[in-house]
Enzyme design. Structure first.
Site, PDB file in Angstrom:
ATOM      1  N   LYS A   1       0.821  -1.221   0.000  1.00  9.47           N
ATOM      2  CA  LYS A   1       0.000   0.000   0.000  1.00  9.47           C
ATOM      3  C   LYS A   1       0.849   1.262   0.000  1.00  9.47           C
ATOM      4  O   LYS A   1       0.414   2.307  -0.470  1.00  9.47           O
ATOM      5  CB  LYS A   1      -0.983   0.010   1.169  1.00  9.47           C
ATOM      6  CG  LYS A   1      -0.369  -0.280   2.508  1.00  9.47           C
ATOM      7  CD  LYS A   1      -0.679  -1.674   2.945  1.00  9.47           C
ATOM      8  CE  LYS A   1       0.262  -2.105   4.044  1.00  9.47           C
ATOM      9  NZ  LYS A   1      -0.029  -3.413   4.595  1.00  9.47           N
TER      10      LYS A   1
ATOM     11  N   VAL B   1      -5.395  -3.176   0.335  1.00  2.80           N
ATOM     12  CA  VAL B   1      -6.410  -2.660   1.269  1.00  2.80           C
ATOM     13  C   VAL B   1      -7.282  -3.820   1.730  1.00  2.80           C
ATOM     14  O   VAL B   1      -7.768  -4.601   0.916  1.00  2.80           O
ATOM     15  CB  VAL B   1      -7.308  -1.592   0.597  1.00  2.80           C
ATOM     16  CG1 VAL B   1      -8.355  -1.080   1.593  1.00  2.80           C
ATOM     17  CG2 VAL B   1      -6.487  -0.437   0.058  1.00  2.80           C
TER      18      VAL B   1
ATOM     19  N   GLY C   1      -6.586  -6.549   3.421  1.00  2.00           N
ATOM     20  CA  GLY C   1      -6.027  -7.909   3.421  1.00  2.00           C
ATOM     21  C   GLY C   1      -6.712  -8.783   2.384  1.00  2.00           C
ATOM     22  O   GLY C   1      -6.647  -8.512   1.181  1.00  2.00           O
TER      23      GLY C   1
ATOM     24  N   GLY D   1       2.063 -11.910  12.846  1.00  2.92           N
ATOM     25  CA  GLY D   1       2.405 -11.461  11.489  1.00  2.92           C
ATOM     26  C   GLY D   1       1.444 -10.430  10.928  1.00  2.92           C
ATOM     27  O   GLY D   1       1.401 -10.212   9.722  1.00  2.92           O
TER      28      GLY D   1
ATOM     29  N   GLU E   1       3.021  -4.200  10.532  1.00  2.00           N
ATOM     30  CA  GLU E   1       4.042  -3.800   9.562  1.00  2.00           C
ATOM     31  C   GLU E   1       5.429  -4.018  10.171  1.00  2.00           C
ATOM     32  O   GLU E   1       5.569  -4.154  11.393  1.00  2.00           O
ATOM     33  CB  GLU E   1       3.881  -2.315   9.220  1.00  2.00           C
ATOM     34  CG  GLU E   1       2.571  -1.981   8.547  1.00  2.00           C
ATOM     35  CD  GLU E   1       2.380  -2.745   7.254  1.00  2.00           C
ATOM     36  OE1 GLU E   1       3.145  -2.571   6.319  1.00  2.00           O
ATOM     37  OE2 GLU E   1       1.436  -3.558   7.189  1.00  2.00           O
TER      38      GLU E   1
ATOM     39  N   ASP F   1      -0.595   3.399   8.171  1.00  2.00           N
ATOM     40  CA  ASP F   1      -1.044   2.282   7.311  1.00  2.00           C
ATOM     41  C   ASP F   1      -2.494   2.515   6.868  1.00  2.00           C
ATOM     42  O   ASP F   1      -2.821   2.370   5.684  1.00  2.00           O
ATOM     43  CB  ASP F   1      -0.898   0.969   8.089  1.00  2.00           C
ATOM     44  CG  ASP F   1      -1.379  -0.227   7.295  1.00  2.00           C
ATOM     45  OD1 ASP F   1      -0.653  -0.658   6.383  1.00  2.00           O
ATOM     46  OD2 ASP F   1      -2.495  -0.709   7.565  1.00  2.00           O
TER      47      ASP F   1
ATOM     48  N   LYS G   1      -4.233   3.325   3.073  1.00  2.00           N
ATOM     49  CA  LYS G   1      -5.363   2.562   2.526  1.00  2.00           C
ATOM     50  C   LYS G   1      -6.538   3.478   2.184  1.00  2.00           C
ATOM     51  O   LYS G   1      -7.183   3.278   1.150  1.00  2.00           O
ATOM     52  CB  LYS G   1      -5.778   1.484   3.526  1.00  2.00           C
ATOM     53  CG  LYS G   1      -4.711   0.393   3.658  1.00  2.00           C
ATOM     54  CD  LYS G   1      -4.966  -0.498   4.845  1.00  2.00           C
ATOM     55  CE  LYS G   1      -3.954  -1.618   4.949  1.00  2.00           C
ATOM     56  NZ  LYS G   1      -4.017  -2.325   6.229  1.00  2.00           N
TER      57      LYS G   1
ATOM     58  N   GLY H   1      -2.761 -10.792   7.705  1.00  2.00           N
ATOM     59  CA  GLY H   1      -2.416 -12.199   7.924  1.00  2.00           C
ATOM     60  C   GLY H   1      -1.944 -12.847   6.633  1.00  2.00           C
ATOM     61  O   GLY H   1      -2.272 -12.409   5.532  1.00  2.00           O
TER      62      GLY H   1
END
Ligand code: HSE
Length: 328
Positions: A100, A127, A129, A182, A185, A196, A200, A297
């Site tokens: 992104k 955006v 996930g 995970g 960032e 973040d 997005k 994820g």
């Protein structure tokens, strides 16, 4: 056979290899041909991984190989991700990305370059996930005027705020768990300070209104100052604290912002918990629609990357890319 190269073999890059391997037959049936990972570009080697022999350290190996038609960029950060994406497009290869930061900063330029080369620049995974949101805005809602887009765009902060509200855990402990899963960032400040989500929301605003605003030009407030006492007070009055990204057009100008909000129970976004994202789109013909699902994820994000790879298959037809004007 569609030959692809993966740039960056971290959480999403290795997840993309996993999706392509695990659902190989399904994917081949959909495309009418197989998708083969010809190269993996990374600074590291992965001698134990079944695809370890595909690792290269020089982007030119990929750029010079005429068999590679798709480059999947999952390196993160602006550089060299932008430079490699641009070079791949210039070499006539389609680029798909989860990055992104690059889309929010250089999207207008890279889309124009892709269009001039007759290839794709696709970013479904950038955006929400794994949630399909880019393609629905670009295609399915093309006959609608978008009135506003509002919602939870960052899984890490929603995970943290949910843990603080439900378990009363500290901000730091909840963040450590999000990192272990995970979701966060490489520099989690980008999550907790709202950057973040800002990246997005400007991407969604560009899809809705055709104007790409720089994330640095919009008001952004994160959640690092929120305490578990505040989330408890919000709960007591029937609200949930959520980090909300919002965009709408006012006159000829695009308004976009990111800030923590007290979201009342009557709003469906109040009930979105954990790493899930929820994006409310208000469109003049459709009305309101909620896009909900895993916002971060490994496999959910990789699912969106692979969806973009499949969209580049010759059987999918010609690219239909948006045209964005860079805001002054
Ligand atoms: N760090 C991001 C998040 C990853 O938590 O939402 C997905 O973009």
């Amino acid at each position: 056979m569609i030959q692809i190269a993966i740039l960056g073999f971290g959480v999403v890059g290795s997840g993309t290899a996993e999706v392509l391997t695990e659902n190989q037959r399904l994917i081949a049936a959909h495309c009418g041909e197989e998708v083969n990972i010809r190269y993996i570009l990374d600074l590291r080697d992965f001698p134990e991984h079944p695809l370890g022999s595909r690792v290269v350290h020089d982007i030119d190996v990929i750029l010079r190989d005429p068999e590679v038609s798709v480059v999947a960029e999952m390196m993160g950060g602006s550089h060299p991700a932008y430079d490699f994406s641009k070079a791949a497009l210039e070499a006539g290869k389609s680029v798909v990305t989860s990055n992104k930061e690059v889309v929010a900063t250089y999207g207008a330029e890279l889309l124009a370059l892709a269009r001039s080369k007759g290839v794709y620049y696709l970013f479904e995974a950038s955006v929400g996930g794994g949630i399909p949101i880019i393609r629905p805005l670009q295609n399915d809602l093309a006959c609608n005027e978008i009135l506003s887009i509002s919602g939870i765009l960052n899984g890490t902060t929603n995970f943290i705020l949910t843990k603080m509200k439900k378990e009363g855990v500290s901000f730091a402990d909840a963040l450590a768990e999000a990192q272990a899963n995970g979701y966060a960032e490489a520099n989690p400040a980008a999550d907790v300070d709202g950057l973040d989500a800002a990246r997005k929301i400007v991407i969604l605003a560009a899809l809705a209104f055709g104007i790409l605003v720089s994330p640095s030009q919009i008001p952004v407030e994160g959640i690092s100052h929120i305490t578990s006492e505040q989330t408890a007070v919000a709960d007591a009055v029937g609200c949930a604290v959520k980090l909300i990204g919002h965009t709408e057009r006012i006159g000829g100008r695009v308004l976009a912002l990111v800030a923590p909000h007290m979201v009342p129970e009557a709003n469906p976004v109040n009930h979105i918990e954990g790493v899930f994202n929820g994006i409310l789109v208000d469109a003049d013909m459709l009305g309101r629609a909620l896009f909900y699902g895993a916002g971060a994820g490994k496999l959910p994000t990789a699912s969106a990357v692979v969806a973009d790879i499949l969209s580049t298959a010759p059987s999918a037809g010609k690219p239909n890319l948006p045209q964005w004007r860079q805001a002054a």
